[in-house]
Design an enzyme around this catalytic site. Structure first.
Site, PDB file in Angstrom:
ATOM      1  N   GLN B 237       0.836  -1.199   0.000  1.00 42.81           N
ATOM      2  CA  GLN B 237       0.000   0.000   0.000  1.00 42.81           C
ATOM      3  C   GLN B 237       0.873   1.253   0.000  1.00 42.81           C
ATOM      4  O   GLN B 237       0.411   2.338  -0.322  1.00 42.81           O
ATOM      5  CB  GLN B 237      -0.923   0.019   1.226  1.00 42.81           C
ATOM      6  CG  GLN B 237      -2.021  -1.032   1.152  1.00 42.81           C
ATOM      7  CD  GLN B 237      -2.966  -1.018   2.341  1.00 42.81           C
ATOM      8  OE1 GLN B 237      -3.146  -2.036   2.982  1.00 42.81           O
ATOM      9  NE2 GLN B 237      -3.580   0.118   2.640  1.00 42.81           N
ATOM     10  N   ARG B 384      -9.622  -0.320   7.091  1.00 52.27           N
ATOM     11  CA  ARG B 384     -10.622   0.539   6.462  1.00 52.27           C
ATOM     12  C   ARG B 384     -11.065   1.673   7.372  1.00 52.27           C
ATOM     13  O   ARG B 384     -12.246   1.981   7.517  1.00 52.27           O
ATOM     14  CB  ARG B 384     -11.822  -0.255   5.988  1.00 52.27           C
ATOM     15  CG  ARG B 384     -12.492   0.490   4.840  1.00 52.27           C
ATOM     16  CD  ARG B 384     -13.525  -0.320   4.123  1.00 52.27           C
ATOM     17  NE  ARG B 384     -14.037   0.486   3.022  1.00 52.27           N
ATOM     18  CZ  ARG B 384     -14.343   0.026   1.836  1.00 52.27           C
ATOM     19  NH1 ARG B 384     -14.180  -1.227   1.550  1.00 52.27           N
ATOM     20  NH2 ARG B 384     -14.811   0.815   0.906  1.00 52.27           N
ATOM     21  N   CYS B 385     -10.090   2.288   8.027  1.00 42.34           N
ATOM     22  CA  CYS B 385     -10.388   3.505   8.771  1.00 42.34           C
ATOM     23  C   CYS B 385      -9.073   4.220   8.938  1.00 42.34           C
ATOM     24  O   CYS B 385      -8.028   3.615   8.832  1.00 42.34           O
ATOM     25  CB  CYS B 385     -10.979   3.208  10.136  1.00 42.34           C
ATOM     26  SG  CYS B 385      -9.804   2.498  11.288  1.00 42.34           S
ATOM     27  N   GLU B 760     -13.277   5.176   3.915  1.00 49.09           N
ATOM     28  CA  GLU B 760     -13.320   4.518   5.213  1.00 49.09           C
ATOM     29  C   GLU B 760     -14.492   4.951   6.071  1.00 49.09           C
ATOM     30  O   GLU B 760     -14.813   4.309   7.067  1.00 49.09           O
ATOM     31  CB  GLU B 760     -11.983   4.773   5.910  1.00 49.09           C
ATOM     32  CG  GLU B 760     -10.869   4.261   4.990  1.00 49.09           C
ATOM     33  CD  GLU B 760      -9.475   4.536   5.474  1.00 49.09           C
ATOM     34  OE1 GLU B 760      -9.282   5.594   6.076  1.00 49.09           O
ATOM     35  OE2 GLU B 760      -8.604   3.687   5.266  1.00 49.09           O
TER      36      GLU B 760
END
Lengths: 285, 806
Positions: B237, B384-385, B760
């Site tokens: 990522q 996902r945050c 997110e």
């Protein structure tokens, strides 16, 4: 997730398959749809040296009526069970159950013979076969024999099959027209094994239950026949309170493991709730 | 856009710029199965690595015998800590200032920890060979329950740092203690609580979960010994950071390391950090002089690469009797597993958890977080945050409902009463953040109206009465959640990773014929960057998005950036691409002025080119300007049209949203049906509404998974019992509820295009919303808090505890 090395065999007849299994001995495993065995092999929980693939045995994929029985070949897929108009009419419980097994992709490959013969307590068909009092046709080198589903299951993955034997067909006595049946399965998601499930088969005459049979899935080492629960029903006029009582009697025999599907107390209770709900639905209450 | 002429509208539509529901260009290859993932890579002479992993959660390694594995034909090498130690690579630094064992040296500290790395000619031989490595273990007592980790007699886990009294964030209080992080005014907060009219307190756990991307982590390392160059393909990522860290660790000069992240099948934070698999593949390639591929399987992914959450939050609110919140106090016990491998900006050991005051104007607050070691896998990533934001959002949104219950107030009303008001922005929170913009009341009221909130409450009331009368066995729950995210890390004044400021970058090159290549420092894992960045450029530069190619992931060609996580691509790199485009447009204006023989001040921008003010026929399109820039630039002006921008955002962005969920709970089985889920998101300027909707659908589905069933669970001996998808709940389309999406638009005042990021938000808002719905179903019976996940059996147990089963 890579299985150990194995040799692959694809016999063309039952006799050839049995001969292979006997020649190769303990290191050989028959494989039908493969949905139980292949994951075990990928996790190396099973490492057979030989796989005897039964998918060449086209003559074991059939559904036919013989007198008062329906005979289903062991290599009949769950999809074929679902698609059979004859089964839908005479034994709707089978279709209803098959539709709750995994998902369509798996049902195209998964076979009814593999489902009943593997002895996996999570499989759905064994309890249904016990409920219907089915017989399994078993063939080995010494010839063939019949084993009642109710006698077949001895422990998790332990069955009445002797080494080198195969289940070749399932004989199911067709219950009379107008019988009532249901399979209630509680699961976390599509494709999952049951938290608990119950199959029920009933006949009602003159406002009284005249015959009852109840079997439970995945709440014990083997599928369980809930005799005490069904005995409670026979001779009684059906109502919801009676179904609840039968559910409680079914829960009493459940001996589930505690796992990600829930602790023992919960899963036992669910065996009862599924029984109760299957009865209520079957009876149209 | 509304005052456009038909001609302008036609030209603007052709650009497919910002606001357009442009179809995702990357999907052309994805839906045809033509994506190019790490495991698709085949190189001549490539060999395969696989790990021998520990069956125990805590054990001493007495002996490792690799002879049988080495004797297996096709096995090329077996690495253990003994081979890595002389290279000082048996441990690697983590992003959190700790070290993590690459291969276990004297002890294993979690089940499935990496013990040896077998390299073989193919992955099948490697899988056979790992069974031949003989490891002798002596089992040690385990620490699984985080609440027992700091007991005086708790087993010592980290012998390697037992004498280290100072951690990366101050004194360590216990041999299993990592850090204490404190924010806010403790004495003022205590004083408010001491005289508060109403207080509530609840221990709210956010269970350990796993991002579980569809593609697991993977790498291919190829060392060219002649050139002394290392090429590393991987599921990264943040590829640039991997290159820098790789250089610092290996001593290979950074310009001789080529890191390439090809297509990535989902990351969700799982692919931010570095893993032993990467290091071992690199070392094996250096040793063997051959490319080495490592791809983890699903069990390895779930049990050994980074988990998320595992926060145990003792949460208190103080309020007046009429529902005005006067203070907040939170203590978090953070279970980091065996090594502190959290991926947070360096100064924030608990990420941005201090956003925990949420969307409310809470005058005073105090937060303390204790990080601890246990015998579990390391991680603690931002699944996902943004960093620990969903934990914070769950914490405040759950305790808001608990307070509403105590006050006898409607949860929506309590929120409306305490929201930060529009005129308070930019708003300084009690725990140190400056919220950029928001209009919470409008969003909340729109949501309440959209779902018919009052009617839902009336229906619930009737159902509760019917339940009490024994007429139904179903309970109805209405979940309300209002979240404020903090994304776009971040300003260099407070955000860095290993000392590298968290800017991001764009490099734009316009070709003579007016098409564009733009390279970015971020890396899409499915977000659709190739589509959305092109839309920003299309609007900024008047070139159709279809003529713009976006490239990411190759550290040789892309400008340096910190990567994609924490919803930072749009807030940070989206700023960079807009700023770089504006440099180009400024130069283009000079060229247009030259071509039109006017002063550049006489020109105005018009959709796709420059027009002379008051002389509508005198116009030069960007395509014409691009051509001119290469063959007839004005005298003294450098030819070409290129620009680079490294964007250091002045602040984070603060997306927000109002979510409402309606759930029906079967008290006899504990199963739940999500009848309705409405999500209103405000992510500022909307670049591609279709992609936003897709992001919200995906994030809500993950939130549903977390709230309703996901848990990485360990038994008392430290076996991870949820290491495959047979046990770890990953919802399919069948279980997934139908989503209703909606929006308001409150642009970020400091961002070049006003965008805030959205990927997110649905996870941050979704998890508390589901959980509040389940809790709300039982609240009238006196239950204040039921721990997640709300799977069948836990919900049934909650009903059992309330005596609902007769």
């Amino acid at each position: 997730m890579i299985p150990g090395a194995f040799d692959y065999h694809r016999p063309k007849s039952v006799a050839e398959a049995i001969a292979l299994l006997n020649d190769l001995g303990d290191d050989a495993r028959p494989i039908a749809g493969g949905h139980s065995l292949i994951p075990m092999m990928k996790m190396r929980l099973a490492s057979p040296s030989h796989l005897v693939d039964l998918r060449g045995l086209a003559d074991l994929a059939f559904i036919r009526a013989e007198g008062g029985e329906v005979v289903i070949g062991a290599m009949t897929t769950q999809h074929q069970v679902i698609a059979s108009a004859d089964l839908a009419a005479r034994l709707p419980l089978l279709r209803e159950t098959a539709l709750q097994i995994a998902d369509p992709q798996i049902r195209y490959l998964g076979t009814i013979g593999g489902n009943v013969a593997n002895g996996d307590p999570g499989n759905d068909m064994p309890a249904v076969m016990m409920c219907l009092d089915a017989q399994y046709e078993v063939q080995g080198q010494g010839g063939s024999r019949r084993v009642a589903a109710r006698e077949f299951y001895q422990g998790a993955y332990f069955t009445a099959l002797e080494p080198g034997e195969l289940v070749t067909a399932i004989r199911i006595p067709v219950p009379p027209a107008g019988h009532k049946a249901a399979y209630e399965k509680l699961k976390r998601k599509i494709g999952d094994y049951a938290i608990a499930a119950a199959a029920v088969l009933l006949e009602v005459s003159g406002g009284k239950i005249t015959r009852a049979s109840i079997a439970l899935t995945n709440v014990g080492e083997t599928p369980l026949l809930a005799d005490a629960a069904s005995d409670l029903l026979v001779g009684q006029a059906p109502d919801k309170a009676l179904c609840k009582k039968a559910g409680q009697a079914a829960a009493a025999i459940a001996a589930p493991a505690s796992d990600a599907r829930g602790p023992v107390a919960y899963r036992r209770q669910m065996a009862g709730i599924m029984t109760e709900r299957a009865l209520i639905r079957a009876l149209g209450l | 856009m509304n005052d456009m002429t038909p001609n302008q509208k036609e030209r603007a539509d052709k650009l497919e710029g910002m606001g357009c529901k442009r179809k995702r260009v990357e999907d052309v290859r994805f839906v045809q199965g033509k994506g190019n993932y790490v495991d698709d890579l085949k190189l001549p002479g490539m060999v395969f690595g696989d790990f021998v992993r520990s069956p125990y959660a805590h054990a001493r390694i007495k002996k490792i015998d690799v002879s049988k594995a080495l004797a297996l034909p096709g096995v090329k090498a077996v690495l253990t800590a003994a081979e890595l130690k002389p290279l000082k690579l048996h441990y690697m630094p983590t992003l959190a200032g700790d070290v993590q064992a690459v291969l276990a040296e004297e002890k294993v500290l979690f089940q499935n920890q990496e013990v040896a790395f077998v390299v073989a000619e193919d992955r099948y031989i490697a899988a056979d060979a790992i069974e031949l490595v003989e490891v002798e273990y002596e089992e040690l007592p385990v620490v699984i329950d985080p609440f027992k980790a700091m007991a005086p007699d708790a087993p010592l886990l980290r012998e390697d740092i037992k004498d280290k009294t100072d951690g990366a964030h101050g004194k360590r209080k216990h041999h299993n203690h990592i850090f204490t992080w404190e924010v806010g005014d403790k004495s003022a907060t205590d004083a408010v609580f001491a005289k508060a009219e109403v207080t509530v307190k609840e221990m709210i756990s956010y269970q350990r979960v796993h991002p579980c991307p569809l593609e697991t982590c993977a790498a291919v390392a190829s060392m060219d010994k002649i050139k002394g160059e290392l090429t590393l393909w991987g599921t990264f990522q943040a590829p640039h950071v991997i290159r820098t860290v790789g250089s610092l660790l290996s001593g290979i000069p950074e310009h001789k390391i080529h890191v390439i992240a090809p297509d990535i099948g989902g990351g969700f934070g799982n692919k931010v950090g570095a893993y032993p698999g990467y290091i071992c593949a690199i070392v094996a390639s250096i040793v063997l002089g051959q490319p080495v591929k490592w791809v983890e399987d699903r069990i390895e992914n779930l049990s050994a690469t980074a988990f998320a959450r595992d926060y145990h939050m003792t949460t208190e609110l103080a309020a007046t009797k009429d529902g005005r919140i006067t203070g907040m106090r939170v203590h978090v016990l953070a279970d980091h597993g065996a090594f502190d491998a959290c991926a947070d900006p360096s100064k924030y050991p608990a990420g941005f958890f201090n956003i925990v005051t949420g969307s409310y104007d809470i005058p005073v607050a105090h937060l303390s977080v204790d990080g601890i070691y246990t015998n579990k896998a390391p991680g603690g990533v931002a699944y996902r945050c943004s960093f620990r934001v969903t934990e914070a959002s769950y914490c405040i949104e759950r305790i808001m409902d608990v307070l509403a219950q105590k006050l006898g107030m409607d949860p929506a009303e309590l929120r409306l009463k305490n929201f930060v008001r529009p005129e308070q922005f930019p708003y300084q929170s009690a725990l140190g953040w400056e919220y950029d913009s928001g209009d919470y009341h409008t969003a909340m009221q729109k949501a309440l109206k959209a779902v018919g909130y009052d009617q839902l409450r009336a229906e619930q009331k009737a159902k509760r009465e019917a339940f009490k009368r024994g007429e139904t066995r179903e309970l109805m729950g209405i979940g309300v959640a209002f979240f404020t995210e903090i994304v776009g890390a971040g300003p260099s004044k407070n955000c860095d990773i290993l000392g590298i400021a968290m800017f991001d970058s764009a490099e734009i090159r316009i070709h003579p014929t007016g098409s564009i290549i733009a390279r970015m420092g971020t890396k899409s894992q499915g977000q659709g960057h190739e589509t959305t960045y092109a839309q920003i450029l299309a609007t900024e530069l008047g070139i159709p998005a279809a003529d713009i190619m976006i490239e990411e992931g190759n550290t040789d060609t892309a400008p340096y950036g910190l990567g994609t996580y924490g919803s930072r691509s749009t807030p940070v790199a989206g700023g960079a691409i807009a700023m770089a485009a504006r440099k180009i447009r400024a130069k283009a204006q000079m060229i247009a002025a030259h071509l039109l023989e006017v002063s550049e001040y006489d020109l105005e921008w018009d959709i796709d080119g420059f027009r002379v003010k008051g002389a509508p026929d005198k116009f030069k399109s960007m395509k014409e300007i691009a051509w001119a820039s290469y063959n007839s630039p004005p005298a003294g002006l450098e030819p070409g049209l290129e620009a680079v921008n490294y964007y250091d955002p002045p602040n984070m962005t603060y997306p927000f949203g109002a979510y409402i969920c309606v759930a029906d709970v079967d008290v006899d089985t504990g199963s739940t049906k999500i009848r309705r889920f409405y999500a209103l998101d405000d992510c500022g300027t909307r670049i591609n509404p279709m992609i936003i909707e897709g992001q919200v659908h995906g994030g809500l589905t993950e939130a549903f998974g977390i709230a309703m069933g996901q848990e990485i669970r360990y038994d008392e001996t430290g076996n991870v019992v949820t290491a495959s998808l047979m046990d770890y709940f990953l919802p399919t389309a069948v279980e997934t509820p139908k989503w209703e999406t909606d929006f308001t638009v409150t642009p970020s005042p400091h961002h070049p295009i006003g965008a805030k990021g959205v990927g997110e938000s649905p996870n941050v808002g979704g998890v508390p919303c589901f959980s509040n719905a389940i809790n709300d179903a039982f609240s009238f019976l006196g239950s204040t808090h039921i721990q997640m996940p709300h799977d069948n059996w836990r919900t049934w147990m909650a009903a059992e505890k309330l005596g609902l089963h007769g």
